[in-house]
Enzyme design. Structure first.
Site, mmCIF file in Angstrom:
data_model
loop_
_atom_site.group_PDB
_atom_site.id
_atom_site.type_symbol
_atom_site.label_atom_id
_atom_site.label_comp_id
_atom_site.label_asym_id
_atom_site.label_seq_id
_atom_site.Cartn_x
_atom_site.Cartn_y
_atom_site.Cartn_z
ATOM 1 N N SER A 53 17.872 -57.470 -14.600
ATOM 2 C CA SER A 53 16.997 -58.339 -15.391
ATOM 3 C C SER A 53 17.657 -59.624 -15.873
ATOM 4 C CB SER A 53 16.434 -57.560 -16.580
ATOM 5 O OG SER A 53 17.500 -57.005 -17.323
ATOM 6 N N GLU A 55 10.724 -64.951 -31.400
ATOM 7 C CA GLU A 55 11.800 -64.118 -31.914
ATOM 8 C C GLU A 55 12.762 -63.869 -30.758
ATOM 9 O OE1 GLU A 55 9.135 -62.881 -30.580
ATOM 10 O OE2 GLU A 55 10.052 -61.469 -29.175
ATOM 11 N N LYS A 98 13.059 -63.230 -18.671
ATOM 12 C CA LYS A 98 12.262 -63.667 -19.826
ATOM 13 C C LYS A 98 11.432 -64.914 -19.530
ATOM 14 C CE LYS A 98 13.399 -60.610 -22.999
ATOM 15 N NZ LYS A 98 12.359 -59.664 -23.483
#
Lengths: 266, 400
Positions: free
Chosen positions: B382, B114, B92
């Site tokens: 990830s 969010e 991210k």
């Protein structure tokens, strides 16, 4: 001439401003909606904005979100809303009904099928919050082919060039959102709204409605002085929320009487 | 050969994507689009981004050959792209670093985000702290319960975490609430969307910032084994880590691209978060057109996944497009299958994967079994699973 256009024409001759209350279909209960609509008309609604409940009402504040949630508890979707309009029309063939909602319930039916069904139910206008003109060309064509007015929102951040684009797609009227923010937010700056409405009028002959942030007789009166229509949403829904089965219609009538007097006094 | 070139100028991937937003946001999106166009090829901007990715995030992330796990599986060799080793523990941050640099150039002192699993919220809070920006993160109250460590991390980093109580109280509702904030505070606020969804230019921009994963992987595979993998596997919620590793491979022939969605309790139960695998109807939500889990009235239905980061009823529009043109395949694995893969990787490789990434691992295991030992499967790992230990412990009836 569409029903919306003829109501505006008549009011203009009388030097009056339209009062357009908003309620969410199915709130507080689907059995109340049609009688609520008739009550709104009886106490001065020139048109009705009927909200289509949606699971993800991104442009709405907490008040209208709660109304949507109450309606969805009873599974009130777009199909049911169209049935409600049909029932309303059995005894009222004069008051324009404008559906207000989000794109996805329309997409679920399909633009063409929706336009047909809205026509069959005798809907007069459609506001789709998340359909900017760039994304809904086909939809607008289908509506206009059936004399249903696509009503578009203009916001404080809409650039003059975009106003031109939007009014070229719109019919019936345009709806100026008087605040940055979601429905029901506070702090309406009337002077600023007046300036924006004046600049919109330079671009179009369509009537200009103003909504978002009209919470009482004073703001309704001040708005009526500069707009062709005053839209009252969250305040209306709050009155419904605060009512029970026995006083629902009388509470809504009381609020309508107050708002109508304010709008007519402008 | 015609090279892949998507989206079009208005953000459409075929019939998907676009800009389906309330009028108040159109101006803000135009401003963002123009700012991004101005900087996306600007050498100074790109140098600053590269510097941050190297010295703040810790890139490049290595590729690791999971030999023992591959042997245990007994098929193709499985390689892991170690996004879990990034600062903040997931992919991210690649995107938040990029968007925050744009926010700085646009002079916006406040950023909002969010978050579902909390990884994007943490990555946003992290970069906001570093750049001295005010940070507000919207998170569904249901997710706050299952991701308590990440909530506390965001607070430590100085962010305000706002619980969202509407709707299903998960990621989609957090996105609604962030949109409402943005509509209201658009003059001073930059909305850092964490996935390849939302209105244009977000799906394209987030993909571009995440593409560093695939760009590195191509080079690293060449260096390590002298060729590209036979298949690339990544989990898909909104789809940002998958788009990041897929995108540089789209024009590379003979590399299968496989996105793994969350089948939750099983596709047949309806309690899943796999709109592509389920062939859900196409609709409009959160500013773009895509496959959407919805009922006959077009209302969004509640999704289920053990992993908060995959618990989303839609999917990035570019994945919808890649599915339709058959360039990528989409499959789903259940909560249980993901849990099994989670434990396997812990015990055979000494790596605790995120529950999201465990979905990709679970499918990679199934796939590798059907392939010979000389084949290569590259999995985008990830994120790391530290944030999930409470969830995993609870499943074993252990209170930490």
């Amino acid at each position: 001439m569409s029903r919306i256009q003829s109501v505006f024409a008549t009011l203009k001759q009388q030097g009056k401003t339209a009062l357009i209350p908003y309620i969410t279909a199915g709130d507080p209960h689907p059995k109340c909606t049609v009688s609520l609509m008739h009550t709104l008309v009886k106490y001065g609604a020139d048109m009705i904005e009927l909200g289509v409940p949606f699971s993800d009402p991104m442009a709405d504040g907490p008040v209208i979100q709660r109304a949507s949630e109450r309606a969805l508890l009873h599974k009130v979707g777009l199909t049911t809303v169209l049935e409600m309009v049909k029932t309303f029309r059995e005894t009222d063939q004069n008051t324009p009904i404008i559906l207000m909602g989000y794109a996805n319930p329309i997409e679920a039916i399909g633009a063409l099928a929706f336009a047909d069904r809205a026509k069959a139910a005798d809907v007069d206008g459609v506001i789709t919050v998340d359909y900017p003109p760039e994304e809904c060309g086909e939809f607008v064509k289908e509506l206009r082919a059936r004399d249903i007015d696509p009503v578009f929102l203009l916001s404080p951040t809409t650039e003059p060039k975009r106003v031109e684009l939007i009014v070229s797609q719109a019919s019936g009227f345009v709806y100026y959102v008087s605040l940055k923010g979601v429905t029901g937010a506070a702090n309406l700056d009337i002077a600023e709204v007046a300036e924006r409405v004046a600049s919109i009028r330079q671009k179009t002959n369509l009537p200009v409605g103003v909504g978002f942030g009209i919470r009482d007789a004073a703001t309704a009166k001040a708005t009526a002085a500069i707009a062709d229509a005053v839209v009252v949403g969250s305040r209306m829904v709050l009155a419904i929320e605060a009512s029970n089965e026995d006083n629902l219609l009388s509470n809504v009538a009381t609020l309508m009487i107050e708002l109508k007097a304010a709008v007519d006094a402008a | 050969m015609q090279l892949y070139d998507m989206p079009d100028a208005r953000g459409h991937f075929g019939q998907y994507g676009g800009t389906f937003v309330a009028e108040t946001l159109v101006e803000a999106l135009d401003e963002l689009r123009m700012t991004y166009e101005k900087y996306r090829h600007d050498p100074v901007f790109l140098a600053e981004l590269a510097y941050d990715l190297k010295y703040f995030v810790g890139r490049p992330s290595p590729i690791y050959h999971a030999k023992r796990w591959s042997d245990r599986v007994g098929g193709a060799q499985i390689y892991l792209k170690r996004e879990d080793l990034n600062h903040t523990g997931a992919h991210k941050v690649n995107n938040t670093v990029g968007q925050a640099l744009l926010a700085k150039r646009m002079g916006k002192p406040r950023v909002i985000a969010e978050t579902g699993a909390g990884q994007h919220g943490v990555a946003t809070a992290t970069i906001a702290a570093r750049l001295g920006l005010e940070c507000v993160v919207y998170m569904g109250s249901e997710d706050i319960k299952r991701q308590a460590p990440n909530v506390y991390r965001m607070k430590l980093l100085g962010a305000t975490v706002v619980p969202v109580e509407s709707g299903s109280k998960t990621l989609k509702d957090a996105l609604n609430e962030a949109m409402r904030d943005w509509v209201t505070n658009v003059h001073n606020t930059f909305y850092i969307i964490g996935t390849v969804a939302g209105p244009h230019p977000y799906p394209m921009m987030v993909r571009d910032f995440q593409a560093v994963i695939g760009v590195e992987a191509k080079q690293q595979m060449q260096e390590m084994v002298g060729r590209q993998p036979d298949a690339v596997v990544a989990c898909v919620g909104g789809g940002s880590n998958a788009m990041g590793i897929f995108y540089p491979y789209i024009d590379v022939p003979n590399v299968r691209l496989i996105g793994v969605e969350a089948a939750g309790l099983g596709m047949e139960t309806g309690k899943h978060a796999a709109p592509l695998t389920a062939n859900s109807p196409v609709g409009v939500l959160h500013g773009n057109r895509t496959y959407l889990m919805q009922d006959v009235d077009g209302n969004i239905i509640e999704t289920h996944s053990i992993s908060a980061g995959l618990d989303y009823p839609g999917v990035g529009p570019e994945h919808a497009w890649l599915k339709d043109i058959k360039r990528a395949e989409y499959v789903a694995v259940t909560d249980d299958e993901a849990m099994t893969a989670f434990h396997s990787l812990c015990r055979t490789e000494g790596i605790i994967p995120a529950l999201e990434s465990s979905h990709a691992l679970a499918y990679a295991e199934k796939l590798a079994k059907t392939m010979s030992k000389d084949k290569i499967v590259l999995v985008n790992l990830s994120g790391r699973g530290d944030k999930d230990i409470n969830t995993v412990a609870k499943l074993a009836n252990i209170t930490l």
